[in-house]
Design an enzyme around this catalytic site. Sequence first.
Site, PDB file in Angstrom:
ATOM      1  N   ASN A  12      16.223  -8.289  -5.414  1.00 24.01           N
ATOM      2  CA  ASN A  12      15.165  -9.236  -5.089  1.00 24.01           C
ATOM      3  C   ASN A  12      15.815 -10.418  -4.379  1.00 24.01           C
ATOM      4  OD1 ASN A  12      13.108 -11.500  -7.097  1.00 24.01           O
ATOM      5  ND2 ASN A  12      12.954 -10.966  -4.954  1.00 24.01           N
ATOM      6  N   GLY A  13      15.408 -10.672  -3.136  1.00 26.85           N
ATOM      7  CA  GLY A  13      15.996 -11.772  -2.379  1.00 26.85           C
ATOM      8  C   GLY A  13      16.347 -11.311  -0.985  1.00 26.85           C
TER       9      GLY A  13
ATOM     10  N   GLY B  76       5.418  -7.062  -4.979  1.00 25.76           N
ATOM     11  CA  GLY B  76       5.667  -6.133  -3.878  1.00 25.76           C
ATOM     12  C   GLY B  76       4.784  -4.917  -4.015  1.00 25.76           C
TER      13      GLY B  76
ATOM     14  N   TYR C  36       3.273 -20.608  -6.145  1.00 23.63           N
ATOM     15  CA  TYR C  36       2.427 -19.492  -5.735  1.00 23.63           C
ATOM     16  C   TYR C  36       2.859 -18.106  -6.233  1.00 23.63           C
ATOM     17  CZ  TYR C  36       0.403 -15.985  -2.579  1.00 23.63           C
ATOM     18  OH  TYR C  36      -0.200 -14.880  -2.073  1.00 23.63           O
TER      19      TYR C  36
ATOM     20  N   CYS D  47      10.103  -9.138  -3.852  1.00 23.72           N
ATOM     21  CA  CYS D  47      10.314  -7.916  -4.607  1.00 23.72           C
ATOM     22  C   CYS D  47      10.360  -8.261  -6.083  1.00 23.72           C
ATOM     23  CB  CYS D  47      11.641  -7.270  -4.245  1.00 23.72           C
ATOM     24  SG  CYS D  47      11.752  -6.787  -2.520  1.00 23.72           S
TER      25      CYS D  47
END
Length: 466
Positions: free
Chosen positions: A112-113, A38, A252, A12
């Site tokens: 986020n996570g 996302g 990445y 996210c």
Amino acid sequence: MTVNDDRFHDHCGVIAVYGDPEAAKLTYLGLYSLQHRGQESAGISASDGERLVTHRAMGHVAEVFTQDVLKSLPGYAAIGHTRYSTAGDTDLLNAQPLAVSCQKGQVALAHNGNLVNASAIRRDLESRGAIFQTTSDTEVIVHYFARSRQAGVPEALAEALDKVVGAYSLVVLFKDSVIGIRDPRGFRPLSLGRLGSAHVLASETCAFDLIDATFVRDVEPGEMVILNREGVTSLRFAVPTQPAQCIFEHVYFSRPDSMVFGQSVQTSREMLGRLLAREHPAAADLVVPVPDSGVAAASGYAEESGIPLRFGLIRNHYVGRTFIEPSQTIRDFGVKLKLNPVRKLLEGQRVVLVDDSIIRGTTSRKIVRLMRGAGAREIHMRISCPPTVSPCFYGIDTPTKKELIASSHSVEEIRQFIEADSLGYLSLEGMRQAVGDTQGRYCLACYTANYPTTIQEPLLALRNRD
Ligand code: SF4
């Protein structure tokens, strides 16, 4: 059913703006820069100082926000979120920001996570009468915050966060402030920027560039930054612990034009490629990246080896997510839809093919076949990180352990499977060197299976299932 693209998926992206009358518009623009993190849903919550308004919908940022929607989000503070589902089902209910009213007023939160103890604490809360609106792990933080007896907002947040374990970079909106939080191990990035007299928080600094904000610093692991009329206040909510920043952000996930964990992602990726060339040289005529993920590492490989870089695979950027029937025959078109080899460049050539990972191996094999079909004489596959042997529990959508080809196959077996003439992975030491990790500040668990936190049984069972 979507085409299986054989990649780890982004998690996210979060962004927040405090102190600008066009906060929602800036947040919306910033979300464009975070779209790669996302693509399933997007949302913004804004505050005009009196009340919070939230808009969330499924789809890309460009589809979710129209001019009318943005007009309905007035005020000088806003937070935004782009989501790829990692915990909780994929539906609008789980889209963020998550907005609630509680005894502490209105609050909206974007995460986020991924929490590794969410299911146990959720069961505990439910047994005590809590009713959940979503299946997302983020909601347990909201429940604990709402239940806290602490009078102050930072104290109540700190009490809630004390109960959760895992990865969380959060932006939280109240009617008169924004709070940015990074978990004690700092798994996911979160940076602080400045735009005139306003302040900005974002998952990646590329969002600052788009709105002309300047990077100030990273939010530290275990730090809470409060943005309000008084400016920026920093608080520590957790005892210092060994950081575990996600190294895959450099390999990445993050955009190459971002600074992540204090280092340029482009620089890291080029260095990954340089070190890969030193560790695994090849007698070849061309270095060809798998676009877009292998481009920076391939350019590092080419510079280090002196072998010319050529774009022998062309990516179709307009495919997006392709909805087709999941039969194997049709699935095989997936790679061809996205990548096409340049026969003129490849014919009769010995090629070093550079990518950032091999997940299941099926996509790599299709690419190798595509290139041989276009006349490549030899294909030497080079991967800019070590073999991916273990799933992620910290907010990255990974296949199960069994589906990761490197969890059960040697490098030689993988080479045979993907039908390459040779295969070389960067070593763990090389990868750490490329990101400047001299102090063990990175999580390496998808390469080592040494997780920096305890993982709950149900999660382990899910990811380790056959
Ligand atoms: S397990 Fe891998 S992807 Fe997950 S946080 Fe650690 S390094 Fe990143």
